[in-house]
Design a protein around this motif. Structure first.
Motif, PDB file in Angstrom:
ATOM      1  N   LEU A 311     -10.707   4.993   3.413  1.00 13.00           N
ATOM      2  CA  LEU A 311     -11.727   5.512   4.050  1.00 13.00           C
ATOM      3  C   LEU A 311     -11.742   6.874   3.796  1.00 13.00           C
ATOM      4  O   LEU A 311     -12.853   7.515   4.113  1.00 13.00           O
ATOM      5  N   GLU A 312     -10.867   7.715   3.475  1.00  9.88           N
ATOM      6  CA  GLU A 312     -10.662   9.248   3.194  1.00  9.88           C
ATOM      7  C   GLU A 312     -11.077   9.457   1.957  1.00  9.88           C
ATOM      8  O   GLU A 312     -11.336  10.784   1.507  1.00  9.88           O
ATOM      9  N   LYS A 313     -11.159   8.504   0.958  1.00  9.76           N
ATOM     10  CA  LYS A 313     -11.121   8.926  -0.602  1.00  9.76           C
ATOM     11  C   LYS A 313     -12.558   9.485  -0.910  1.00  9.76           C
ATOM     12  O   LYS A 313     -12.650  10.239  -1.981  1.00  9.76           O
ATOM     13  N   LYS A 314     -13.491   9.303  -0.225  1.00 10.01           N
ATOM     14  CA  LYS A 314     -14.808   9.639  -0.622  1.00 10.01           C
ATOM     15  C   LYS A 314     -14.953  11.190  -0.524  1.00 10.01           C
ATOM     16  O   LYS A 314     -15.887  11.943  -0.918  1.00 10.01           O
ATOM     17  N   LYS A 315     -13.963  11.905   0.261  1.00 10.89           N
ATOM     18  CA  LYS A 315     -14.006  13.216   0.739  1.00 10.89           C
ATOM     19  C   LYS A 315     -13.135  14.252  -0.520  1.00 10.89           C
ATOM     20  O   LYS A 315     -13.225  15.312  -0.606  1.00 10.89           O
ATOM     21  N   LEU A 316     -12.504  13.300  -1.460  1.00  7.51           N
ATOM     22  CA  LEU A 316     -11.841  14.003  -2.553  1.00  7.51           C
ATOM     23  C   LEU A 316     -13.134  14.649  -3.387  1.00  7.51           C
ATOM     24  O   LEU A 316     -14.087  14.100  -3.720  1.00  7.51           O
ATOM     25  N   PRO A 317     -12.588  15.836  -3.947  1.00  2.00           N
ATOM     26  CA  PRO A 317     -13.789  16.349  -4.973  1.00  2.00           C
ATOM     27  C   PRO A 317     -14.000  15.535  -6.126  1.00  2.00           C
ATOM     28  O   PRO A 317     -12.953  14.797  -6.467  1.00  2.00           O
ATOM     29  N   ASP A 318     -15.032  15.493  -6.746  1.00  3.65           N
ATOM     30  CA  ASP A 318     -15.496  14.676  -7.773  1.00  3.65           C
ATOM     31  C   ASP A 318     -14.568  14.994  -8.992  1.00  3.65           C
ATOM     32  O   ASP A 318     -13.961  16.257  -9.286  1.00  3.65           O
ATOM     33  N   ASN A 319     -14.120  13.886  -9.623  1.00  2.78           N
ATOM     34  CA  ASN A 319     -13.370  13.890 -10.854  1.00  2.78           C
ATOM     35  C   ASN A 319     -11.928  14.265 -10.387  1.00  2.78           C
ATOM     36  O   ASN A 319     -11.050  14.706 -11.471  1.00  2.78           O
ATOM     37  N   PHE A 320     -11.550  14.634  -9.285  1.00  5.92           N
ATOM     38  CA  PHE A 320     -10.095  15.227  -9.001  1.00  5.92           C
ATOM     39  C   PHE A 320      -9.085  14.205  -9.606  1.00  5.92           C
ATOM     40  O   PHE A 320      -8.113  14.812 -10.163  1.00  5.92           O
ATOM     41  N   ILE A 321      -9.266  12.949  -9.253  1.00  5.10           N
ATOM     42  CA  ILE A 321      -8.225  11.979  -9.427  1.00  5.10           C
ATOM     43  C   ILE A 321      -8.079  12.079 -11.381  1.00  5.10           C
ATOM     44  O   ILE A 321      -7.017  12.106 -11.710  1.00  5.10           O
ATOM     45  N   GLU A 322      -9.074  12.094 -12.011  1.00  3.62           N
ATOM     46  CA  GLU A 322      -9.254  12.060 -13.540  1.00  3.62           C
ATOM     47  C   GLU A 322      -8.478  13.421 -14.030  1.00  3.62           C
ATOM     48  O   GLU A 322      -7.612  13.140 -14.859  1.00  3.62           O
ATOM     49  N   GLU A 323      -8.845  14.332 -13.137  1.00  3.20           N
ATOM     50  CA  GLU A 323      -8.573  15.882 -13.736  1.00  3.20           C
ATOM     51  C   GLU A 323      -7.049  16.075 -13.536  1.00  3.20           C
ATOM     52  O   GLU A 323      -6.499  17.050 -14.166  1.00  3.20           O
TER      53      GLU A 323
END
Ligand code: UDP
Length: 459
Positions: A311-323
């Motif tokens: 439920l918290e994942k949508k708050k991650l900055p865009d592309n954070f996981i990929e970057e």
């Protein structure tokens, strides 16, 4: 830990509140009781995950008594949810006890979560002994107890509050519910204070801590109630002592986890090179805080493994996981003990929930304390100043912990001289935790005494 196994007809019911941080320690305590020859039924008041729960334990029985209590309904106030919980759980528990009464193994004792004080009355009504189990630290229990008795009030008249056997505490060090700012805080304050409504009833009180960790305050609590006993940490013995075999599962996970991904990833990292980041099962970060944390982790010199609940994942900055895929791993849930026990983990950035704090202490992992609410603020104070196993982050005037501060705290623990000292302290607490639960240790002796009395009274 597994000494003197007796086979007994004594049957104990254990009732935790329906939250991960309450189920885990009470489940582990149930397994310890079972290892001493007691028949134990863990009563889960609700679940959306009952299949896996049944599959995961062998030494104890698990009974689900209501499927309707899983979570608060939309628009339902905390008071209404707790009242609904009380009614449905009492009905379910009564039916279960009656069923067992008709069998060869009637239950004699109800060990209940201290935040469910009505269970004491129910136990008495049904002819059982009630034993409350405190899932918070003894220091936090003592603070609530002082507050319950009106020893101090908020807003505080002074900038600090002094209580026997406790360091001076600033407002920020007190459990957050004491500083009531909203109706939610006030409902939760009532809940934590209700733990003391029958504090003087019953004989035993069990606490998930160990004597050496909270020596002074434990002695003070025992001066109020002599049969208050430490039985922790409830971390499974195999994590405390690699030579011991144990049932590996720590808890009944209310979340889906992927243990393999986490461990496989950690296996590729150097010793002590990873910061493990988790805020437990309930705390949520605001969007700005999430972003600062994300960039702080990215800027640091260390690898990171971050638990971000679905439920918290949508708050991650865009592309954070990929970057950051070279440097970090984001998972929605993990087996925290497996992770903390892994040699690649060098420190734990934690919200300081009591279980997480005890688990890190017991496994010798230094902490970066980033408390959010509830008792976490007090636990963070003890982590930094009393046990000296971590640093507490500093927030700006808006309450945000900035990326630079996160980077600084990580380098202090992972690279700095202070970090070495904290690692040494953490290793010492690990030894003391193991000593407490090993055969003849303070918590093990308390458990043995408790069990001996149960066996004696049910002969
Ligand atoms: N936990 C876990 N996996 C995770 C995060 C947490 O198994 O990814 C477990 C953790 O080991 C602890 C519990 O969930 O036993 C959280 O309890 P705690 O008191 O630390 O925090 P709460 O969730 O109550 O705020």
């Amino acid at each position: 830990m597994e000494s003197g196994k007796r086979v007994s007809e004594t049957h104990i019911m254990v009732l935790p509140f329906h939250a991960q941080g309450h189920i885990n320690p009470m489940l582990q305590f149930s397994k310890r009781l079972a290892s001493k020859g007691i028949k134990v039924t863990l009563v889960i008041a609700a679940t959306s995950n009952s299949q896996s729960m049944h599959a995961q334990t062998s030494s104890i029985n698990i009974e689900i008594i209501s499927e309707e209590l899983d979570r608060r309904q939309q628009e339902e106030s905390i008071e209404d949810y707790l009242e609904r919980f009380r009614i449905l759980a009492s009905q379910g528990l009564t039916a279960l006890l009656e069923k067992h009464n008709r069998s060869n193994h009637p239950a004699k004792i109800l060990i209940y979560d201290s935040v469910l004080p009505w269970a004491q009355d129910l136990a008495e009504h049904l002819g059982l002994d009630g034993v409350p189990f405190f899932t918070q630290s003894c220091a936090v229990s003592a603070i609530y107890y002082h507050f319950y008795q009106g020893v101090f009030n908020t807003p505080l008249e002074e900038s600090t509050v002094s209580m026997p056997s406790m360091p001076l505490l600033r407002v920020d060090d007190l459990p957050s519910f004491i500083n009531v700012k909203s109706p939610v805080d006030s409902a939760l304050l009532n809940l934590v204070l209700s733990q003391f409504s029958n504090f003087k009833k019953g004989k035993w009180i069990l606490c998930n801590t160990f004597d050496k960790l909270e020596d002074q305050v434990m002695k003070w609590m025992a001066s109020q109630r002599p049969l208050i006993k430490t039985i922790g940490p409830t971390v499974p013995s195999m994590y405390l002592d690699k030579r011991l075999e144990d049932d590996k599962d720590y808890g009944l996970s209310l979340f889906q986890q992927n243990v393999d991904t986490c461990i496989t990833w950690l296996d590729t990292k150097g010793i002590g090179s990873v910061v493990y980041v988790s805020f437990g099962s309930l705390a949520s970060l605001g969007e700005e805080q999430m972003e600062e944390l994300a960039w702080g982790l990215k800027r640091s010199n260390s690898h990171f493994m971050w638990v971000v609940r679905e439920l918290e994942k949508k708050k991650l900055p865009d592309n954070f996981i990929e970057e950051t895929s070279e440097k970090g791993l984001v998972v929605s849930w993990c087996c925290q003990l497996e992770v903390l026990a892994h040699k690649a983990v060098g420190c734990f950035m934690t919200h300081c929930g009591w279980n997480s704090t005890l688990e890190a202490l017991s496994l010798g992992v230094p902490m970066i304390a980033m408390p959010r609410f509830s008792d976490q603020t007090t636990n963070a104070k003890f982590v930094e100043d009393v046990w000296q196993v971590g640093v507490r982050v500093k927030a700006d005037e808006k309450g945000i912990v900035k990326r630079e501060e996160i980077e600084l705290c990580i380098s202090e623990i992972m690279e700095g001289e202070r970090g070495h000292e904290m690692k040494r302290n953490a290793a010492r607490w690990k030894e003391l935790a193991k000593e407490a639960v090993n055969e003849g240790g303070s918590s093990d002796k308390n458990l043995e005494e408790f069990v001996a009395e149960l066996l004696c009274s049910s002969d």
